[in-house]
Design a protein around this motif. Structure first.
Motif, PDB file in Angstrom:
ATOM      1  N   ALA A  31      50.203 -33.250  64.363  1.00 29.36           N
ATOM      2  CA  ALA A  31      51.191 -32.349  63.926  1.00 29.36           C
ATOM      3  C   ALA A  31      51.798 -33.258  62.518  1.00 29.36           C
ATOM      4  CB  ALA A  31      52.201 -31.945  64.787  1.00 29.36           C
ATOM      5  N   HIS A  32      52.374 -31.994  61.845  1.00 32.95           N
ATOM      6  CA  HIS A  32      52.734 -33.487  60.506  1.00 32.95           C
ATOM      7  C   HIS A  32      54.237 -31.539  59.574  1.00 32.95           C
ATOM      8  CE1 HIS A  32      49.387 -31.972  58.178  1.00 32.95           C
ATOM      9  NE2 HIS A  32      50.260 -31.218  57.178  1.00 32.95           N
ATOM     10  N   LEU A  33      54.940 -31.862  58.624  1.00 31.48           N
ATOM     11  CA  LEU A  33      55.511 -30.910  58.595  1.00 31.48           C
ATOM     12  C   LEU A  33      54.469 -30.667  56.927  1.00 31.48           C
ATOM     13  CD1 LEU A  33      59.232 -31.987  58.811  1.00 31.48           C
ATOM     14  CD2 LEU A  33      58.026 -30.507  60.126  1.00 31.48           C
ATOM     15  N   CYS A  34      54.458 -29.494  56.121  1.00 30.55           N
ATOM     16  CA  CYS A  34      53.135 -29.166  55.114  1.00 30.55           C
ATOM     17  C   CYS A  34      53.826 -30.166  54.175  1.00 30.55           C
ATOM     18  CB  CYS A  34      53.421 -28.090  54.576  1.00 30.55           C
ATOM     19  SG  CYS A  34      52.497 -27.381  53.524  1.00 30.55           S
ATOM     20  N   CYS A  35      52.937 -31.184  53.645  1.00 26.68           N
ATOM     21  CA  CYS A  35      53.311 -32.126  52.515  1.00 26.68           C
ATOM     22  C   CYS A  35      54.016 -31.949  51.083  1.00 26.68           C
ATOM     23  CB  CYS A  35      52.077 -32.655  52.245  1.00 26.68           C
ATOM     24  SG  CYS A  35      51.787 -33.632  53.721  1.00 26.68           S
ATOM     25  N   CYS A  36      53.916 -29.993  51.145  1.00 28.46           N
ATOM     26  CA  CYS A  36      54.143 -30.086  49.699  1.00 28.46           C
ATOM     27  C   CYS A  36      56.019 -29.590  49.845  1.00 28.46           C
ATOM     28  CB  CYS A  36      53.931 -28.269  49.995  1.00 28.46           C
ATOM     29  SG  CYS A  36      54.470 -27.257  49.933  1.00 28.46           S
ATOM     30  N   GLY A  37      56.761 -30.187  51.400  1.00 31.50           N
ATOM     31  CA  GLY A  37      58.090 -29.712  51.462  1.00 31.50           C
ATOM     32  C   GLY A  37      58.356 -28.511  51.839  1.00 31.50           C
ATOM     33  N   CYS A  38      57.487 -26.957  52.164  1.00 31.48           N
ATOM     34  CA  CYS A  38      58.144 -26.304  52.541  1.00 31.48           C
ATOM     35  C   CYS A  38      58.841 -26.465  53.892  1.00 31.48           C
ATOM     36  CB  CYS A  38      57.336 -25.229  52.305  1.00 31.48           C
ATOM     37  SG  CYS A  38      55.817 -25.481  53.493  1.00 31.48           S
ATOM     38  N   GLY A  39      58.666 -27.744  54.388  1.00 32.67           N
ATOM     39  CA  GLY A  39      58.848 -27.214  55.863  1.00 32.67           C
ATOM     40  C   GLY A  39      58.438 -26.982  56.796  1.00 32.67           C
ATOM     41  N   ASN A  40      57.542 -26.668  57.060  1.00 42.40           N
ATOM     42  CA  ASN A  40      56.783 -25.869  57.546  1.00 42.40           C
ATOM     43  C   ASN A  40      55.779 -26.438  58.380  1.00 42.40           C
ATOM     44  OD1 ASN A  40      57.219 -22.975  57.968  1.00 42.40           O
ATOM     45  ND2 ASN A  40      56.081 -22.794  55.276  1.00 42.40           N
ATOM     46  N   GLU A  41      56.210 -26.338  60.078  1.00 42.91           N
ATOM     47  CA  GLU A  41      54.964 -27.125  60.473  1.00 42.91           C
ATOM     48  C   GLU A  41      53.431 -27.145  60.954  1.00 42.91           C
ATOM     49  OE1 GLU A  41      56.486 -27.193  65.212  1.00 42.91           O
ATOM     50  OE2 GLU A  41      57.869 -27.800  64.008  1.00 42.91           O
ATOM     51  N   VAL A  42      52.500 -27.802  60.392  1.00 41.69           N
ATOM     52  CA  VAL A  42      51.330 -28.004  60.599  1.00 41.69           C
ATOM     53  C   VAL A  42      50.528 -28.519  61.519  1.00 41.69           C
ATOM     54  CG1 VAL A  42      49.201 -29.040  59.088  1.00 41.69           C
ATOM     55  CG2 VAL A  42      50.914 -27.964  57.828  1.00 41.69           C
ATOM     56  N   ILE A  43      50.276 -27.790  62.391  1.00 39.16           N
ATOM     57  CA  ILE A  43      49.068 -28.476  64.225  1.00 39.16           C
ATOM     58  C   ILE A  43      48.202 -28.408  63.876  1.00 39.16           C
ATOM     59  CG2 ILE A  43      48.984 -28.552  66.171  1.00 39.16           C
ATOM     60  CD1 ILE A  43      52.263 -28.728  65.524  1.00 39.16           C
ATOM     61  N   THR A  44      47.191 -29.900  64.099  1.00 39.60           N
ATOM     62  CA  THR A  44      45.687 -29.370  63.995  1.00 39.60           C
ATOM     63  C   THR A  44      45.268 -29.942  65.064  1.00 39.60           C
ATOM     64  OG1 THR A  44      46.096 -31.796  62.503  1.00 39.60           O
ATOM     65  CG2 THR A  44      45.368 -30.289  61.389  1.00 39.60           C
ATOM     66  N   PRO A  45      44.475 -29.258  65.267  1.00 40.98           N
ATOM     67  CA  PRO A  45      43.852 -29.662  67.155  1.00 40.98           C
ATOM     68  C   PRO A  45      42.644 -30.526  66.998  1.00 40.98           C
ATOM     69  CG  PRO A  45      43.779 -26.828  66.083  1.00 40.98           C
ATOM     70  CD  PRO A  45      44.315 -27.734  65.699  1.00 40.98           C
ATOM     71  N   LEU A  46      42.520 -31.324  67.406  1.00 39.04           N
ATOM     72  CA  LEU A  46      41.140 -32.582  67.142  1.00 39.04           C
ATOM     73  C   LEU A  46      40.186 -31.524  68.086  1.00 39.04           C
ATOM     74  CD1 LEU A  46      43.292 -36.018  67.236  1.00 39.04           C
ATOM     75  CD2 LEU A  46      42.713 -34.397  65.616  1.00 39.04           C
TER      76      LEU A  46
END
Length: 148
Positions: A31-46
């Protein structure tokens, strides 16, 4: 943002910090905050059909790219060796084609990995019970291993 700092965690924090990439091996999630700076959480399941994580002892890479198509920002980037590599935007048609391709790949993967009811019935009915009195025990063992 062009660089992330990775952190291995058991549980994702309630509040993600900008520039941090959180990796939970236990829950197979990044998980991380979107790299564009919009503040949205990005979840990537492995998983074998979602994202793959590479840790070289120093840095993290994720594959495939991250396309935030459902977010307003529609960011698209790669994470390679803790660095953000920006990728081009995709059209709606490209996104839809990618979703179809991913769904097909998942279906093929899970079809091959998980026995269907028909496959299970075929395997069970191969040996007649009268020829193998221990068949019931073997069937129970097989069913436990297939569905656990």
């Amino acid at each position: 943002m062009n660089k992330l700092t990775h952190q291995f965690v058991e549980h994702l924090p309630d509040q993600l910090e900008e520039g941090a990439l959180y990796i939970s091996i236990k829950f197979a999630t990044v998980a991380h905050l979107c790299c564009c700076g919009c503040g949205n959480e990005v979840i990537t399941p492995l998983s074998p059909t979602d994202w793959k994580l590479t840790y070289d002892g120093k840095s993290i890479s994720l594959d495939p790219s991250i396309g935030s198509w459902s977010l307003d920002c529609r960011s698209h980037y790669w994470i390679k060796h803790d660095k953000v590599k920006w990728a081009g935007s995709w059209s709606k048609q490209e996104i839809e084609e990618c979703h179809v391709r991913e769904a097909e790949q998942k279906a093929v993967y899970y079809e091959e990995e998980q026995p269907t009811v028909e496959q299970t019935e075929t395997k069970i009915s191969v040996t007649p019970e009268r020829e193998r009195p221990e068949l019931l025990g073997r069937i129970k063992h097989a069913l436990r291993s297939w569905f656990s």
